[in-house]
Structure formats: structure tokens, C-alpha cells
Design a protein around this motif. Structure first.
Motif, short mmCIF file in Angstrom:
data_model
loop_
_atom_site.label_atom_id
_atom_site.label_comp_id
_atom_site.label_asym_id
_atom_site.label_seq_id
_atom_site.Cartn_x
_atom_site.Cartn_y
_atom_site.Cartn_z
N ALA A 29 20.80 65.24 12.21
CA ALA A 29 21.59 65.92 13.23
C ALA A 29 21.57 67.41 12.98
CB ALA A 29 23.02 65.39 13.21
N SER A 30 21.68 68.18 14.05
CA SER A 30 21.75 69.63 13.92
C SER A 30 23.18 70.12 14.05
CB SER A 30 20.87 70.30 14.99
OG SER A 30 21.22 69.85 16.29
N CYS A 31 24.09 69.22 14.44
CA CYS A 31 25.50 69.59 14.55
C CYS A 31 26.33 68.31 14.60
CB CYS A 31 25.76 70.43 15.81
SG CYS A 31 25.28 69.59 17.35
N ALA A 32 27.62 68.46 14.50
CA ALA A 32 28.51 67.31 14.62
C ALA A 32 28.57 66.86 16.08
CB ALA A 32 29.90 67.67 14.12
N GLY A 33 28.94 65.59 16.30
CA GLY A 33 29.12 65.08 17.65
C GLY A 33 27.80 64.82 18.37
N TYR A 34 27.92 64.51 19.66
CA TYR A 34 26.73 64.20 20.45
C TYR A 34 26.11 65.44 21.09
CZ TYR A 34 28.37 59.34 20.09
OH TYR A 34 28.77 58.13 19.63
N GLU A 35 26.97 66.28 21.65
CA GLU A 35 26.47 67.45 22.37
C GLU A 35 25.72 68.38 21.44
OE1 GLU A 35 28.15 70.97 25.36
OE2 GLU A 35 29.51 69.42 24.58
N GLY A 36 24.52 68.75 21.86
CA GLY A 36 23.70 69.65 21.07
C GLY A 36 22.67 68.95 20.22
N ASN A 37 22.81 67.63 20.06
CA ASN A 37 21.83 66.87 19.26
C ASN A 37 20.72 66.26 20.10
OD1 ASN A 37 22.52 66.96 16.38
ND2 ASN A 37 24.48 66.09 17.04
N HIS A 38 20.96 66.12 21.39
CA HIS A 38 19.93 65.66 22.33
C HIS A 38 19.34 64.30 21.91
CE1 HIS A 38 20.23 69.69 23.94
NE2 HIS A 38 19.91 70.19 22.77
N PHE A 39 20.22 63.41 21.45
CA PHE A 39 19.75 62.08 21.07
C PHE A 39 19.11 61.38 22.26
CE2 PHE A 39 23.51 62.29 18.01
CZ PHE A 39 22.72 62.69 16.94
N GLY A 40 17.96 60.75 22.03
CA GLY A 40 17.29 59.99 23.06
C GLY A 40 16.21 60.74 23.81
N ARG A 44 11.78 58.84 20.25
CA ARG A 44 13.06 59.26 20.80
C ARG A 44 13.88 59.96 19.72
NH1 ARG A 44 12.99 59.11 26.39
NH2 ARG A 44 11.60 57.40 26.98
N LYS A 45 14.42 61.11 20.04
CA LYS A 45 15.18 61.88 19.06
C LYS A 45 16.37 61.06 18.59
CE LYS A 45 17.44 66.34 18.25
NZ LYS A 45 16.79 66.49 16.94
N GLY A 46 16.49 60.93 17.28
CA GLY A 46 17.57 60.14 16.73
C GLY A 46 17.76 60.44 15.26
N LEU A 47 18.30 59.48 14.55
CA LEU A 47 18.64 59.64 13.14
C LEU A 47 18.08 58.48 12.33
CD1 LEU A 47 22.43 60.48 13.61
CD2 LEU A 47 20.56 62.13 13.30
N ASP A 48 17.88 58.71 11.05
CA ASP A 48 17.60 57.57 10.17
C ASP A 48 18.93 57.16 9.52
OD1 ASP A 48 18.06 59.39 8.10
OD2 ASP A 48 15.93 59.62 7.63
N CYS A 49 18.89 56.18 8.63
CA CYS A 49 20.13 55.58 8.14
C CYS A 49 21.02 56.57 7.39
CB CYS A 49 19.83 54.37 7.28
SG CYS A 49 18.88 54.72 5.77
N SER A 50 20.44 57.37 6.50
CA SER A 50 21.25 58.30 5.71
C SER A 50 21.80 59.42 6.57
CB SER A 50 20.43 58.86 4.54
OG SER A 50 19.30 59.57 5.02
N HIS A 51 20.98 59.93 7.48
CA HIS A 51 21.46 61.02 8.32
C HIS A 51 22.47 60.54 9.36
CE1 HIS A 51 17.73 63.05 6.77
NE2 HIS A 51 18.65 63.97 6.58
N PHE A 52 22.45 59.25 9.67
CA PHE A 52 23.52 58.71 10.51
C PHE A 52 24.86 58.78 9.77
CE2 PHE A 52 26.12 54.87 11.49
CZ PHE A 52 26.57 55.28 12.73
N VAL A 53 24.86 58.39 8.49
CA VAL A 53 26.07 58.50 7.68
C VAL A 53 26.52 59.95 7.61
CG1 VAL A 53 27.05 58.19 5.38
CG2 VAL A 53 25.57 56.42 6.36
N ASP A 54 25.56 60.87 7.37
CA ASP A 54 25.88 62.30 7.35
C ASP A 54 26.58 62.70 8.65
OD1 ASP A 54 24.62 62.62 4.90
OD2 ASP A 54 22.70 63.19 5.80
N TRP A 55 25.99 62.28 9.77
CA TRP A 55 26.50 62.67 11.09
C TRP A 55 27.90 62.15 11.33
CZ3 TRP A 55 27.74 59.49 15.30
CH2 TRP A 55 27.98 60.17 16.51
N VAL A 56 28.17 60.91 10.93
CA VAL A 56 29.50 60.33 11.13
C VAL A 56 30.54 61.14 10.37
CG1 VAL A 56 30.97 58.34 10.65
CG2 VAL A 56 28.69 57.99 11.61
N TYR A 57 30.28 61.42 9.10
CA TYR A 57 31.24 62.20 8.30
C TYR A 57 31.34 63.64 8.79
CZ TYR A 57 32.34 58.63 4.90
OH TYR A 57 32.83 57.49 4.30
N TRP A 58 30.24 64.19 9.26
CA TRP A 58 30.23 65.54 9.82
C TRP A 58 31.14 65.60 11.05
CZ3 TRP A 58 24.96 68.36 11.09
CH2 TRP A 58 25.19 69.73 11.22
#
Length: 364
Positions: free
Chosen positions: A238-249, A261-275
Motif C-alpha cells: 500500500a502507498s497509504c492507509a485506507g482504500y482511497e489513493g491505493n487504486h486497488f484493482g 490487478r493492483k493489490g497486496l500480498d499477505c504481509s503488506h495486507f497486514v501492514d495496511w490493516v494496522y496502518w
């Protein structure tokens, strides 16, 4: 054995409804727990009407040990593993003959073999058959009037070569099993994960003990909200917290398995949630970095928001998930960016190598 083998195809082409967790159809993947009775384990692999078991397929492909089975079922798994070992050797030998860095598609070569073995057309495999199998994924090419052998991924060619080399006719069901395994291995079996409805989110919330802190509840709810919304992408951060600005998909350059499709791998998903919840991205690191930020805990100490890591045979971390409490059956519920479903999923997988708590979550 032959009667049970005749039922194997159902594992790959059976219905898609989840049988574990019940936190929502399509959101939960049927994964077999090592804590259930061995007869249930066997039924989950060898009986009609049971969902495709992606973990067994992945373990076979990656050469991970599979110890849940006994008797003739264990022997069958050993047969598949032996065939894969022979195929690995022949693939390595064949790859060395190619020029310009060309290699066989291991996911297709081995995935098709696993599909074949879990079909009614299962066969005994020896070194000669392994060589003929691998040869089926090559084709002769003329370059400047010089004949060369090159890899091919064209199904019609591969099927034709397999039938000729192995003196068999592939059934439609067998081809479907082969394609489904291959699709699962490269992350093309998406569509089984959907976003959670309000009712399903409420059910997820009820799985969290009432005494859980608001912070931990928010971590689970944020992870649950992402189910079905963030594609799996190897190395994606992720480049920022939340959905907006990450352009997932959005469409981007494909990763090593072709996922685009722009997304996350398992560790960066955990990072994103805590972020998103705590404004702390944990350093936007990988599982190796994450586990260094944790202390190991027992299953009895798990609190919602804690983590679990999957390890390989050398003890290296390969996957991470967020603990979300227990369902009505008492099974642990996990939310993780799942490459097998190509998205964030919630389920009751039990393959974890250990449970961990982030240092920043101690006492919270």
C-alpha cells in the motif's frame, strides 16, 4: 483403492459452497483442519460433494510434507509426490536444453499432473512416463532451418502429445481437473471470494469475545471489510492507509504469476490493516520483518488481531494471517490476503506454524 479413486474428481469439480466457518458463502474456503478425526480428513479429500482443497494441491506442488493421512490414502499421496519428484528432475534436465533462457511452465507441468492423479485416469508413474509427460509440454520449432525443441503452453498441443506419449485418451473430466488445479496454482480461481454483507460482518463481530478491546475489534473489522476487495499481488504494498489513493484493482504490470490487478500480498495486507486502524504500517515489510516485531504466544493466548505465520521446512516465514476469533464450531477464524483465491479471504485454515503478537499490541 479403486473405488475411492473413482470419487477423486469431485474434489476438483464439486460445488463451491463452503462447509467450514459459515461466515458467508463464497467468503469462506473449505480447508481441512488437522485437528478433526482422520476419517473426516479422508472424506474431505476422497468423497463426493466436497470442495476443492487448495492447500493439499499447493503442498503437493511445493513439495511440503503431508502427514494427515494413513493407510492407502497416505500411499496415494506418496505416489503423487513420487511422480512430482520425477517430473521435477525431468523438467530441470529439459530446461537445460533450451536456449535464450526459456523454461517450462512448472505450474502447468506439475499442476496438470496433480489434476490427472486426482481423476479417474490416475496412473502409476515411473521415470520413463515422467520423461514423456514433460516432453508433452515441448514442441519442435524451425529457426533458420535449424530444428529446436522449445516449451509450449498451448493446450491442444499438450493434450495431443500426452495422449500420444502415454497411449491414452484424456477424458473431458480429466482435462477439467487438470485445468482447475493449474488455475488454482496461478491464482486464476478467483470469484469464490465475495465481499461480506452486513449480516456476515455482524456475524464476524459476534465471533470476537465481548471483552476484546475496541482497538482489536477495529483491526478485525477493518480486515473483514477488505474481504473480496483487494486482489492478491505478489510484492504489492500500500502507498497509504485506507482504500482511497491505493487504486486497488486497477490494471498494472503482471507479477511473476501473471496477476495484473493492483493489490497486496499477505504481509503488506497486514501492514495496511494496522496502518489504516493505528496509523502504523509496521515498516511496510515482509513476513520476515513482521515476525521480528512479534513475540511467540500459545493458541490459548490468542486475541483477535494477533497474527499467525506459516513456515517452510527451513523455518522461513511464507505467509501471515490475522486472527479473528472463533466461529460457532469453536474453529479459529483467520483473515488473510490469500493467493489461492486471488483476494482477501476469511476462513478456518489451520496450517500455521506458530502464533504471534505484535509488540505494539502487548497489553492492548
Amino acid at each position: 483403492m479403486s473405488v475411492k479413486l473413482a470419487k477423486l474428481l469431485a474434489v476438483f469439480v464439486g460445488n463451491k459452497d463452503s462447509t467450514i466457518g459459515k461466515i458467508g458463502k463464497g467468503a469462506v474456503i473449505a480447508i481441512i483442519s488437522p485437528f478433526v478425526a482422520i476419517t473426516v480428513l479422508i472424506g474431505a479429500i476422497f468423497s463426493d460433494g466436497i470442495n476443492f482443497n487448495q492447500n493439499i494441491v499447493t503442498d503437493l506442488f511445493e513439495g511440503n510434507p503431508i502427514t494427515e493421512f494413513q493407510g492407502e490414502q497416505a500411499q496415494f499421496i506418496n505416489d503423487v509426490q513420487h511422480g512430482l519428484s520425477l517430473i521435477d528432475t525431468k523438467m530441470n534436465e529439459t530446461n537445460q536444453t533450451f536456449t535464450n533462457g526459456a523454461t517450462l511452465n512448472a505450474y502447468q507441468v506439475k499442476g496438470y499432473f496433480i489434476g490427472l492423479m486426482f481423476s479417474k485416469q490416475k496412473m502409476d508413474f515411473d521415470e520413463n512416463k515422467a520423461e514423456l509427460w514433460v516432453k508433452s509440454f515441448t514442441i519442435e520449432s524451425n529457426e533458420n532451418e535449424v530444428k529446436k525443441i522449445v516449451p509450449t503452453s498451448v493446450n491442444s498441443t499438450i493434450y495431443s502429445h500426452q495422449e500420444s506419449n502415454l497411449s491414452m485418451t484424456l477424458n473431458d473430466d480429466t482435462r477439467e481437473a487438470m485445468e482447475r488445479v493449474y488455475g488454482g496454482l496461478i491464482g486464476n480461481n478467483g470469484g469464490t471470494v465475495t465481499t461480506l454483507s452486513k449480516e456476515e460482518m455482524d456475524k464476524l463481530l459476534k465471533s470476537i469475545p465481548e471483552e476484546t478491546s475496541e482497538l482489536r475489534k477495529n483491526i478485525v473489522l477493518q480486515a473483514g471489510d477488505a474481504v473480496g476487495k483487494i486482489p492478491y499481488y505478489w510484492g504489492g504494498a500500500a502507498s497509504c492507509a485506507g482504500y482511497e489513493g491505493n487504486h486497488f484493482g486497477t490494471v498494472i504490470e503482471p507479477d511473476y504469476k501473471g496477476r495484473n490487478r493492483k493489490g497486496l500480498d499477505c504481509s503488506h495486507f497486514v501492514d495496511w490493516v494496522y496502518w489504516t486502524v493505528m496509523n502504523n504500517n509496521l515498516g511496510n515489510t515482509n513476513t520476515t520483518g513482521q515476525i521480528k516485531m512479534c513475540k511467540k504466544i500459545s493458541a490459548g493466548e490468542l486475541l483477535p488481531g494477533d497474527l499467525a505465520f506459516l513456515m517452510d521446512r527451513q523455518g522461513n516465514t511464507t505467509h501471515v494471517g490475522i486472527y479473528a476469533g472463533r466461529n460457532e464450531k469453536g474453529e479459529m477464524v483467520w483473515i488473510h490476503e490469500n493467493s489461492h483465491d486471488n483476494n482477501v479471504a476469511v476462513n478456518t485454515v489451520s496450517y500455521w506454524g506458530g502464533y504471534y503478537r505484535l509488540n505494539i499490541m502487548e497489553g492492548r
